[in-house]
Enzyme design. Structure first.
Site, PDB file in Angstrom:
ATOM      1  N   GLY A 137      -1.215   1.919  -2.607  1.00  0.00           N
ATOM      2  CA  GLY A 137      -2.615   2.206  -2.250  1.00  0.00           C
ATOM      3  C   GLY A 137      -2.855   2.096  -0.751  1.00  0.00           C
ATOM      4  N   ARG A 169       7.596  13.309   5.109  1.00  0.00           N
ATOM      5  CA  ARG A 169       6.569  12.627   5.911  1.00  0.00           C
ATOM      6  C   ARG A 169       6.859  12.898   7.387  1.00  0.00           C
ATOM      7  NH1 ARG A 169       3.223   9.238   3.150  1.00  0.00           N
ATOM      8  NH2 ARG A 169       3.959   8.317   1.216  1.00  0.00           N
ATOM      9  N   ASP A 213      -3.973   7.269  -2.973  1.00  0.00           N
ATOM     10  CA  ASP A 213      -4.683   6.115  -2.388  1.00  0.00           C
ATOM     11  C   ASP A 213      -6.212   6.283  -2.449  1.00  0.00           C
ATOM     12  OD1 ASP A 213      -2.127   5.373  -1.725  1.00  0.00           O
ATOM     13  OD2 ASP A 213      -2.291   5.956   0.374  1.00  0.00           O
TER      14      ASP A 213
HETATM   15  O1  F6P Z   1       0.242   7.263   0.514  1.00  0.00           O
HETATM   16  C1  F6P Z   1       0.694   7.300  -0.775  1.00  0.00           C
HETATM   17  C2  F6P Z   1       1.665   6.177  -1.058  1.00  0.00           C
HETATM   18  O2  F6P Z   1       2.022   6.251  -2.412  1.00  0.00           O
HETATM   19  C3  F6P Z   1       1.148   4.790  -0.677  1.00  0.00           C
HETATM   20  O3  F6P Z   1       0.285   4.277  -1.649  1.00  0.00           O
HETATM   21  C4  F6P Z   1       2.432   4.035  -0.481  1.00  0.00           C
HETATM   22  O4  F6P Z   1       2.294   2.986   0.437  1.00  0.00           O
HETATM   23  C5  F6P Z   1       3.328   5.065   0.101  1.00  0.00           C
HETATM   24  O5  F6P Z   1       2.828   6.329  -0.297  1.00  0.00           O
HETATM   25  C6  F6P Z   1       4.774   4.972  -0.295  1.00  0.00           C
HETATM   26  O6  F6P Z   1       5.433   5.965   0.397  1.00  0.00           O
HETATM   27  P1  F6P Z   1       6.918   6.444   0.216  1.00  0.00           P
HETATM   28  O7  F6P Z   1       6.988   7.296  -0.985  1.00  0.00           O
HETATM   29  O8  F6P Z   1       7.193   7.218   1.466  1.00  0.00           O
HETATM   30  O9  F6P Z   1       7.724   5.200   0.072  1.00  0.00           O
END
Ligand code: F6P
Length: 404
Positions: A178, A80, A137
């Site tokens: 989501g 990310r 999402d």
């Molecule tokens: O954006 C996709 C998602 O799965 C969201 O629904 C959730 O809030 C987030 O990613 C979780 O992210 P990570 O895998 O970085 O904890």
């Protein structure tokens, strides 16, 4: 424009179902057109560091066949990382040097809104790229790869939880990913016939939820010959209270894109229900009538929250996501060779490839709450006073955009 000889494939943001089909769609279509494709590993972090990689993985026919499209996750890896946030004044030059080092002329990038914003950014820096929409999402456009797989997993987990809920006569609150929209909670919840679905688009009135829970769950237990019943709530992690405030655990921190990690909506729902159960004089009577009451030990029904977290986006890809991933991945190659850049594949319908400027495609799409009142008329609670379904009839005369 010089012909494209080599394409770099990036997957970015949160992983989900269908991404491996996107990768295979790009690689196989590129191969069919005499273009090479390579994996740029680990999202934009990998793109930034490409110049230092000793080698990249070429997706020749043999390597592609070893990627399993029906598995979720991504063979290309994820991060990310938002390029514009990297503290390096020369980051765009560094990226271009990396692309040059491996002879990569253009990129296909699959991801959600944050990923798309980087597509816009890279395009403005002269790097040709096409965006393939991916997000569990479903907040980008009518469909993005990953949504169906997650919805099905949410529905299956929720349905499975009913057996334990029923055995213990518990109220279960299932908090699902989501982000700021309720598409997956809504569709997964309906898919599992949840009693109550709480989504960010509708600020929650907990008195309404409590009353629905009492009527449904108490009635269910009392009608059962073995005095068994459960009540199932699916709550989106981005749920808001009646004041429109999002409820999450501040200590969870932020992710690398700078977004708050959402967690705690399920716990909040549980606390709200427990508070009411403890002070409602009718609860003791229900516990006694149903034969559950044990003074000092078991005086109110139990409410439990379950947070499947990443389980809703791992494991397998649905066949729908494999279909959508394959064709949108292939379509991205056609868009690239036609000289388009900074656009998002919307859909492939027969011989038509639909696309849109990525800057437009990444605008947030919320649940259309007009549909909610239809489900309310079928008995599902959405944490608000029931509204009448206002509908209009539309006769279809022209061919419309289909997804399959
Ligand atoms: O954006 C996709 C998602 O799965 C969201 O629904 C959730 O809030 C987030 O990613 C979780 O992210 P990570 O895998 O970085 O904890």
């Amino acid at each position: 424009m010089a012909p494209i000889k080599r394409i770099g494939i990036i997957t970015s943001g949160g992983d989900c179902g269908g991404l491996n089909a996107v990768i295979k769609g790009v690689a196989r279509e590129a191969y069919a057109l005499g273009i090479e494709s390579v994996v740029i590993p680990n999202g934009y972090a990998g793109l930034y560091n490409l110049v230092e990689l000793p080698e990249v993985v070429y997706l020749n026919a043999e390597r592609v066949s070893r990627i399993e499209a029906s598995l979720a996750g991504s063979e290309a890896g994820h991060s990310r990382v938002k390029i514009s946030k990297i503290k390096d004044d020369k980051k765009y030059d560094r990226i271009k040097d990396g692309l040059k080092k491996f002879g990569i002329d253009a990129l296909v990038i699959s991801g959600g809104d944050d990923t798309g914003s980087v597509v816009v950014d890279l395009t403005s820096h002269g790097i040709p790229c096409i965006h393939v929409p991916k997000t569990m999402d479903l907040d980008l456009q009518p469909y993005s790869v990953g949504g169906d797989s997650s919805i099905n997993r949410i529905a299956v987990f929720t349905r499975d939880l009913k057996t334990t809920g029923l055995s213990h006569n518990r109220v279960l609150v299932i908090e699902v990913f989501g982000r700021y929209v309720g598409h997956t909670a809504l569709r997964g919840g309906v898919g599992a016939e949840a009693d109550c679905i709480l989504i960010p688009e509708i600020p929650v009135d907990f008195d309404v939820v409590y009353e629905h829970m009492k009527t449904t769950y108490f009635g269910r237990v009392m009608r059962s010959d073995v005095k068994a019943g459960t009540y199932i709530i699916v709550v989106a992690e981005g749920m808001k209270n009646a004041n429109g405030e999002m409820l999450y655990d501040e200590s969870a921190g932020v992710d690398a894109f700078g977004h708050k990690k959402l967690a705690g909506a399920g716990k909040f729902v549980r606390q709200q229900l427990e508070k009411r159960l403890k002070t409602d004089p009718q609860v003791a009577a229900f516990m006694k009538q149903s034969g559950m009451y044990a003074p000092g030990v078991y005086e109110i029904p139990e409410v439990r929250e379950v947070t499947p977290g990443h389980l809703v986006r791992c494991g397998g890809s649905s066949a729908y996501d494999v279909n959508f991933g394959y064709k949108t991945g292939a379509a991205a190659v056609f868009l690239l060779i036609s000289g388009k850049g900074g656009v998002t594949v919307v859909n492939v319908d027969g011989d038509r490839i639909y696309f849109e400027e990525t800057s437009e495609a990444i605008k947030r799409r919320e649940v259309d709450i007009h549909e909610i009142s239809l489900y309310e008329s079928l008995g599902t609670c959405f944490g608000r006073k029931v509204e009448t379904y206002a509908y209009t009839f539309v006769e279809v005369k022209d061919k419309i955009v289909r997804h399959l």
